[in-house]
Scaffold this motif. Structure first.
Motif, mmCIF file in Angstrom:
data_model
loop_
_atom_site.group_PDB
_atom_site.id
_atom_site.type_symbol
_atom_site.label_atom_id
_atom_site.label_comp_id
_atom_site.label_asym_id
_atom_site.label_seq_id
_atom_site.Cartn_x
_atom_site.Cartn_y
_atom_site.Cartn_z
ATOM 1 N N THR A 3 21.324 25.090 -14.650
ATOM 2 C CA THR A 3 19.978 25.642 -14.526
ATOM 3 C C THR A 3 19.910 26.552 -13.323
ATOM 4 O OG1 THR A 3 19.013 23.648 -15.489
ATOM 5 C CG2 THR A 3 17.535 25.096 -14.245
ATOM 6 N N ASN A 45 15.617 28.576 -17.375
ATOM 7 C CA ASN A 45 16.292 27.600 -18.223
ATOM 8 C C ASN A 45 17.784 27.906 -18.323
ATOM 9 O OD1 ASN A 45 13.772 26.341 -18.965
ATOM 10 N ND2 ASN A 45 13.410 28.096 -20.307
ATOM 11 N N PRO A 46 18.609 26.874 -18.509
ATOM 12 C CA PRO A 46 20.046 27.124 -18.733
ATOM 13 C C PRO A 46 20.263 27.827 -20.058
ATOM 14 C CG PRO A 46 19.525 24.815 -19.126
ATOM 15 C CD PRO A 46 18.277 25.436 -18.548
#
Length: 441
Positions: A299, A310-311
């Motif tokens: 992240t 967000n990842p």
């Protein structure tokens, strides 16, 4: 081994070379089909998107197969020629003609209202957008893509610039170490790096500066003056790296993963050809996909400017892992004959890649723009029309645009060759070859 000696896979006209390169065409053909499938989901197959979206990104799978193939092939095109001028002339005639056709078609479809329409930001700064697109670095310059798939060409261009700089500097056999370095950067530093930093603060200035530095750096690298060549290497390398880590639209994590993956493809080719020591190079290459998949799950930090909070996610990591397995599977089967349809698709894959978004948009318009409300059989019929149109248009573009342009490029570069007066780039290549160790990672 001299840096400009053709390897068995790249010897022009050798029957065995043609047979062995079929696996690369097959991989390109498969990747092109998957990318077409990915971009047709929102129009014709939303059920598949909802079911598979959280777990597999078909688009990233396709483009990472392309990236691995490019990494495997392109640097050795430069080494085979032994000339920066000839390499970039070849890249120009390979990329720009079909690219130009797709740009014109996108503008025409947008003006006629037969597509999704062009990004509004392009009309706000038309000349700056045009200049950014001409460099093919637009996705790293804060400019929306005229055709959505153009974004990958920006990373191909960064790779070409880095490969050229390494070649002129005489360190082009460091591909395994470079791949590992980018992989480590993606996994450790990528989460903290900003996105679009320069474009958000100096939009017009960034585009103009990048274009001037690109032109000046490339010109310097083909100079006969050693000092100028060194300056060109520094300018091009710094430009590519700064845009990659500070100004990427998709974020530093994925940007670094892409370049790591491409250099890993180069290292695999070097191992196969005996240019790199098997043990150290293979160990470095094996770590790259591990770092890439791990980076996709991290992240970004809260202070990374404009970074996606967000990842990249499991769908991205699984798709990239599958792309690696597909490439390695193709490599293992390289001496076997490939399905002719995939080999043919590989030959026309560039036109398939450039034109299919425009065909999808035209189909969307022709089907009434409410394709989700159509019955499954009707959508299936439109899917057949879509595929047939994509393949036909790609075949025509390959026959009447790509091939004539490449033939023209070969004729023009052949006329400029002078065996009695070697180019500065060729001299640099010969010097690098004579001083480099025969085999090292």
């Amino acid at each position: 081994m001299p840096t400009n000696t053709p390897t068995p896979d790249t010897t022009i006209g050798a029957p065995r070379a043609k047979a062995r390169m079929g696996w690369l065409d097959a991989l390109r053909g498969l990747a092109a089909l998957v990318v077409v499938f990915e971009h047709s989901l929102d129009v014709l197959l939303p059920e598949v998107r909802r079911a598979t979206g959280p777990w597999f990104d078909f688009g990233r799978y396709g483009v990472f197969v392309f990236f691995l193939v490019s990494g495997y092939v392109v640097p050795f095109s430069l080494e085979r020629r032994g000339s920066v001028r000839q390499f970039w002339a070849g890249r120009f005639f390979r990329l720009y003609p079909a690219w130009g056709v797709s740009v014109v078609l996108a503008l025409l479809l947008g003006a006629a209202g037969l597509s999704y329409g062009l990004p509004a930001a392009i009309g706000d700064r038309p000349w700056a957008s045009a200049l950014a697109h001409l460099t093919m670095l637009q996705d790293l310059l804060g400019v929306p893509n005229v055709v959505n798939v153009f974004w990958t060409l920006s990373y191909e261009m960064v790779f070409y610039l880095l490969v050229t700089a390494m070649f002129v500097a005489g360190v082009h056999r460091a591909s395994a170490r470079v791949a590992l370095g980018f992989g480590v950067g993606a996994a450790i530093l990528g989460v903290a790096l900003p996105s679009g930093l320069l474009a958000s603060r100096w939009p017009g200035g960034t585009i103009l500066a990048a274009a001037l530095l690109l032109a000046g750096g490339l010109a310097a690298m083909v100079s006969r003056h050693r000092g100028l060549r060194r300056t060109g290497v520094a300018v091009v390398a710094v430009l590519a790296l700064v845009l990659l880590v500070l100004n990427s639209r998709i974020g530093a994590i994925e940007s670094l993963c892409i370049i790591a993956t491409m250099f890993a493809g180069t290292a695999i080719r070097g191992i196969q050809d005996g240019r790199l020591r098997l043990g150290p190079a293979a160990a470095m290459v094996a770590i790259v996909p591990v770092l890439t998949l791990a980076a996709g799950m991290r992240t970004p930090t809260s202070w990374a400017l404009h970074a996606n909070p967000n990842p990249l996610g499991p769908d991205w990591s699984i798709a990239v892992g599958a792309a690696w397995l597909t490439f390695l599977g193709g490599l293992a089967l390289r001496n076997r004959s490939m399905p002719r349809v995939l080999v043919w698709l590989g030959l026309v894959s560039y036109s398939v890649y450039l034109l299919h978004p425009l065909v999808i948009q035209a189909i969307w318009h022709a089907a009434g723009r409410d394709t989700w409300g159509l019955s499954a059989p009707v959508r299936a019929a439109w899917g057949v029309v879509l595929l047939a149109t994509v393949l036909t248009s790609a075949a025509l573009a390959h026959r009447y645009v790509e091939r004539p342009a490449q033939n023209l490029g070969r004729r023009l570069t052949a006329r400029r060759r002078s065996p009695a007066v070697p180019s500065a780039a060729s001299t640099a290549a010969s010097t690098a070859a004579s001083t480099a160790q025969p085999v090292h990672p």
